[in-house]
Design an enzyme around this catalytic site. Structure first.
Site, PDB file in Angstrom:
ATOM      1  N   ASP A   1       0.864  -1.284   0.264  1.00 21.70           N
ATOM      2  CA  ASP A   1      -0.377   0.182   0.223  1.00 21.70           C
ATOM      3  C   ASP A   1       0.983   1.269   0.006  1.00 21.70           C
ATOM      4  OD1 ASP A   1      -2.057   2.144   0.464  1.00 21.70           O
ATOM      5  OD2 ASP A   1      -1.828   1.693   3.143  1.00 21.70           O
TER       6      ASP A   1
ATOM      7  N   ASN B   1      -0.617   4.538  -0.264  1.00 18.26           N
ATOM      8  CA  ASN B   1      -0.780   6.157   0.343  1.00 18.26           C
ATOM      9  C   ASN B   1      -1.501   5.726   1.774  1.00 18.26           C
ATOM     10  OD1 ASN B   1      -3.194   4.193  -0.695  1.00 18.26           O
ATOM     11  ND2 ASN B   1      -4.108   5.074  -1.596  1.00 18.26           N
TER      12      ASN B   1
ATOM     13  N   ASP C   1      -4.400   4.333   3.207  1.00 14.49           N
ATOM     14  CA  ASP C   1      -5.916   3.602   3.205  1.00 14.49           C
ATOM     15  C   ASP C   1      -6.047   2.143   3.549  1.00 14.49           C
ATOM     16  OD1 ASP C   1      -5.291   2.013   1.019  1.00 14.49           O
ATOM     17  OD2 ASP C   1      -6.539   2.981  -0.794  1.00 14.49           O
TER      18      ASP C   1
ATOM     19  N   ASP D   1      -1.506  -1.111  -3.997  1.00 14.32           N
ATOM     20  CA  ASP D   1      -2.338  -0.611  -5.056  1.00 14.32           C
ATOM     21  C   ASP D   1      -1.512  -0.534  -6.043  1.00 14.32           C
ATOM     22  OD1 ASP D   1      -0.265   1.598  -4.294  1.00 14.32           O
ATOM     23  OD2 ASP D   1      -2.034   2.552  -2.999  1.00 14.32           O
TER      24      ASP D   1
ATOM     25  N   ASP E   1      -5.347 -10.299 -15.527  1.00 19.99           N
ATOM     26  CA  ASP E   1      -5.950 -11.698 -14.955  1.00 19.99           C
ATOM     27  C   ASP E   1      -7.115 -11.505 -16.144  1.00 19.99           C
ATOM     28  OD1 ASP E   1      -7.252 -13.509 -13.549  1.00 19.99           O
ATOM     29  OD2 ASP E   1      -6.419 -12.918 -12.424  1.00 19.99           O
TER      30      ASP E   1
ATOM     31  N   ASP F   1      -9.238 -16.934 -16.511  1.00 23.93           N
ATOM     32  CA  ASP F   1      -9.640 -16.888 -15.247  1.00 23.93           C
ATOM     33  C   ASP F   1     -11.076 -18.351 -15.413  1.00 23.93           C
ATOM     34  OD1 ASP F   1     -10.707 -16.919 -11.992  1.00 23.93           O
ATOM     35  OD2 ASP F   1     -12.380 -16.428 -13.134  1.00 23.93           O
TER      36      ASP F   1
ATOM     37  N   GLU G   1      -7.265 -20.995 -16.930  1.00 24.39           N
ATOM     38  CA  GLU G   1      -7.346 -21.898 -15.020  1.00 24.39           C
ATOM     39  C   GLU G   1      -8.471 -23.023 -15.539  1.00 24.39           C
ATOM     40  OE1 GLU G   1      -8.519 -20.592 -10.859  1.00 24.39           O
ATOM     41  OE2 GLU G   1     -10.078 -19.796 -12.347  1.00 24.39           O
TER      42      GLU G   1
ATOM     43  N   HIS H   1      -3.907 -16.991  -4.707  1.00 21.05           N
ATOM     44  CA  HIS H   1      -4.869 -16.250  -4.259  1.00 21.05           C
ATOM     45  C   HIS H   1      -6.379 -17.590  -3.693  1.00 21.05           C
ATOM     46  CE1 HIS H   1      -6.105 -16.957  -8.170  1.00 21.05           C
ATOM     47  NE2 HIS H   1      -7.535 -16.077  -7.426  1.00 21.05           N
ATOM     48  N   ASP H   2      -6.116 -18.670  -4.306  1.00 23.82           N
ATOM     49  CA  ASP H   2      -7.295 -19.284  -3.485  1.00 23.82           C
ATOM     50  C   ASP H   2      -6.687 -20.464  -2.939  1.00 23.82           C
ATOM     51  OD1 ASP H   2      -9.000 -17.835  -5.334  1.00 23.82           O
ATOM     52  OD2 ASP H   2      -9.462 -19.035  -7.111  1.00 23.82           O
TER      53      ASP H   2
END
Length: 565
Positions: A24, A26, A28, A32, A101, A202, A259, A332-333
């Site tokens: 990150d 910034n 928040d 990003d 993706d 995907d 995928e 990520h899964d």
């Protein structure tokens, strides 16, 4: 000459970034694009060739960006198109390609196509999605969604149902409709013209559905029918992929990985055979299901190493000289592999290195998921409210309604929940991901597992990954050699050989905390001719005839053919 003309991706290693959790810039609390740019020097040091970027497109974020509202704009939380163009250029300056993706089985229900499609049965976008009338007040068929519940949602405006194999905010696109396909090809071209290096597609083998949409079998403990035989590897999937290649991909020097849940080796031979002009490689899921019991993903069982070995052997042999493998432990899964197939306690570093060596010595293109090179682990959050993943939260609700206890459900989440992979990247002992409050809690072990510590320790997991990436570039035997599994039925050792015309490599890995012993002669290896390529202990514990293999040990020994025993 033929070798020189081979595709660049055969010696490449891919690094997957989940942007929300990487860095990150910034404060928040959300990773990003500028955060990614700030860490490109770190990735260059690791040595990777490709970044696979999980979705950064404009999205309502129902499924963490896999519900796309606009394929041509960047999500505000991640930055701007100027940031994205800067990332592509800055990465290119370091010899790194960006793979995006491609999520075109479904869009967001807030995409302008769907907003128009649902507005009227006469809309020109109506057939961009799969609409059906109900049957006696019920959905068109009994299919269940991958994310729990029915795969159909009734839309009151036109009194019709639309298909959503995932969230109800992710309506499935209708690939039978030629104008839809044309629009998809245009958006692919838009990104390729910006200089990206390819696409990770995907659930791409879901895009062709059996149009009569028959009911699926209802399996035990399930409320809905299994529609997968009618949308996995559907009737026109090869036609669509070949058209995509002809219209778009053939015009660029890029890599494509599909995928493809449910794809077998027979399927993959067709998908990845270069003569068929479909995709370069597929993500298979078979090895990711080997610790699932009869109740599916959340019914966690101990891994039987024999099953894993047989599965890798099947894929290595099936695609050798036919197509191409993708190699991965994490994404990520999936949960963190060191917690899943290794030992994230006493032997965390050794087992993480062992798993890396085991995978990266295979034929194919390896994928490293952010933090894997640090040995990041699964997380046990104290409260259900700490979890963010829609699949996890929907599953919890459904299983509670079935009378399953909170404790039993949570044990499955701790082992298999997707948020295990989505905790923020651990840059420093304090975290280093954000100056604000992270969108999902940090793993509390960041004080002992972090980038700062890893790059300052020459024996860290990071440098094992760095060396494995270098070895792939230096040695053709890794990319071209044949594969032979040894000791197939051994419950703890995964041993295999890679062979070329003039040398053989023996790869030995121990998936347990027990000591084992091998006879060199049983491996057709002579101790006189060996050269150690890589290992996760300082030395081998060996003599003329035997080698003792310590807990979670891994090593690769090379020997030249033709040397007398």
């Amino acid at each position: 000459m033929e070798r020189q003309m081979e595709p660049w991706w055969k010696k490449s290693v891919v690094y997957q970034i989940y942007p929300r959790s990487f860095m990150d810039s910034n404060g928040d609390g959300i990773g990003d694009i500028q955060g990614i740019i700030s860490k490109l020097d770190y990735l260059e040091k690791l040595g990777i060739d490709v970044i696979w970027l999980s979705p950064v497109y404009d999205s309502p974020n129902d499924d963490n960006g896999y519900d796309i509202r606009n394929y041509r704009t960047i999500m505000d939380e991640f930055g701007t198109m100027e940031d994205m163009e800067q990332l592509i250029e800055e990465a290119k300056n370091r010899g790194i390609r960006i793979v995006m993706d491609l999520v075109v089985n479904h869009s967001s229900d807030e995409h302008e196509w769907f907003v128009e499609s649902r507005s009227s049965k006469n809309s020109k976008y109506r057939d961009y999605y799969i609409w059906r009338d109900g049957k006696d007040g019920q959905p068109p068929n009994n299919w269940g969604s991958v994310f729990s519940g029915s795969a159909w949602e009734k839309d009151e405006l036109t009194n019709s149902y639309y298909l959503h194999l995932f969230s109800k905010k992710q309506p499935d696109l209708n690939w039978e409709h030629e104008p839809l396909r044309g629009d998809v090809y245009q958006l692919m071209t838009y990104w390729l013209e910006k200089g990206i290096g390819g696409f990770r597609m995907d659930v791409i083998n879901f895009i062709s559905k059996a149009l009569d949409l028959p009911d699926g079998t209802i399996h035990p403990n399930n409320l809905y029918g299994d529609g997968s035989p009618y949308f996995i590897n559907g009737p026109k999937i090869h036609q669509y992929l070949r058209e995509m290649n002809e219209k778009v991909l053939s015009k660029y020097d890029v890599v494509t990985v599909g995928e493809m849940p449910g794809a077998t080796t027979d399927d993959a031979q067709i998908y990845t055979n270069p003569y068929n002009k479909e995709v370069n490689m597929v993500f298979t899921f078979e090895h990711m299901d080997l610790d699932s019991g009869p109740g599916g993903k959340w019914n966690v069982q101990p891994l039987k190493l024999v099953d894993l070995k047989r599965n890798f052997e099947k894929w290595q042999l099936a695609l050798h000289k036919v197509g191409w493998n993708s190699l991965y432990w994490n994404n990520h899964d999936q949960p963190r592999v060191v917690s899943r197939f290794g030992n994230d306690g006493e032997y965390r570093e050794l087992s993480a290195k062992m798993l890396a060596i085991c995978l990266h010595m295979l034929q194919g293109t390896p994928y490293i998921y952010q933090g894997e090179e640090l040995g990041m682990t699964n997380v046990v959050f104290p409260l259900l409210e700490d979890y963010r993943d829609i699949e996890t939260l929907n599953m919890y609700k459904e299983k509670m309604e079935q009378g399953i206890s909170h404790e039993d459900i949570m044990s499955g989440i701790y082992a298999k929940g997707r948020d295990n992979a989505r905790t923020p990247m651990q840059w420093t002992s304090e975290g280093g991901f954000t100056t604000g409050t992270p969108w999902i809690r940090m793993n509390p072990n960041t004080d002992e597992i972090n980038v700062e510590q890893s790059i300052n320790d020459s024996t860290s997991i990071f440098y094992t990954y760095q060396k494995l990436i270098q070895l792939r570039k230096q040695h053709d035997i890794i990319t071209h050699g044949s594969f032979q599994l040894l000791f197939a039925d051994h419950p703890s050792l995964f041993v295999y050989k890679r062979q070329s015309a003039d040398e053989e490599w023996l790869v030995v890995t121990n998936f347990s905390d027990q000591r084992e012993q091998l006879e060199w002669k049983d491996c057709d290896v002579t101790s006189k001719s060996r050269e150690i390529i890589i290992s996760n202990y300082d030395t081998l514990n060996t003599n003329e005839n035997t080698v003792e293999i310590r807990p979670y040990e891994a090593f690769v020994v090379a020997f030249k053919k033709g040397i007398e025993n």
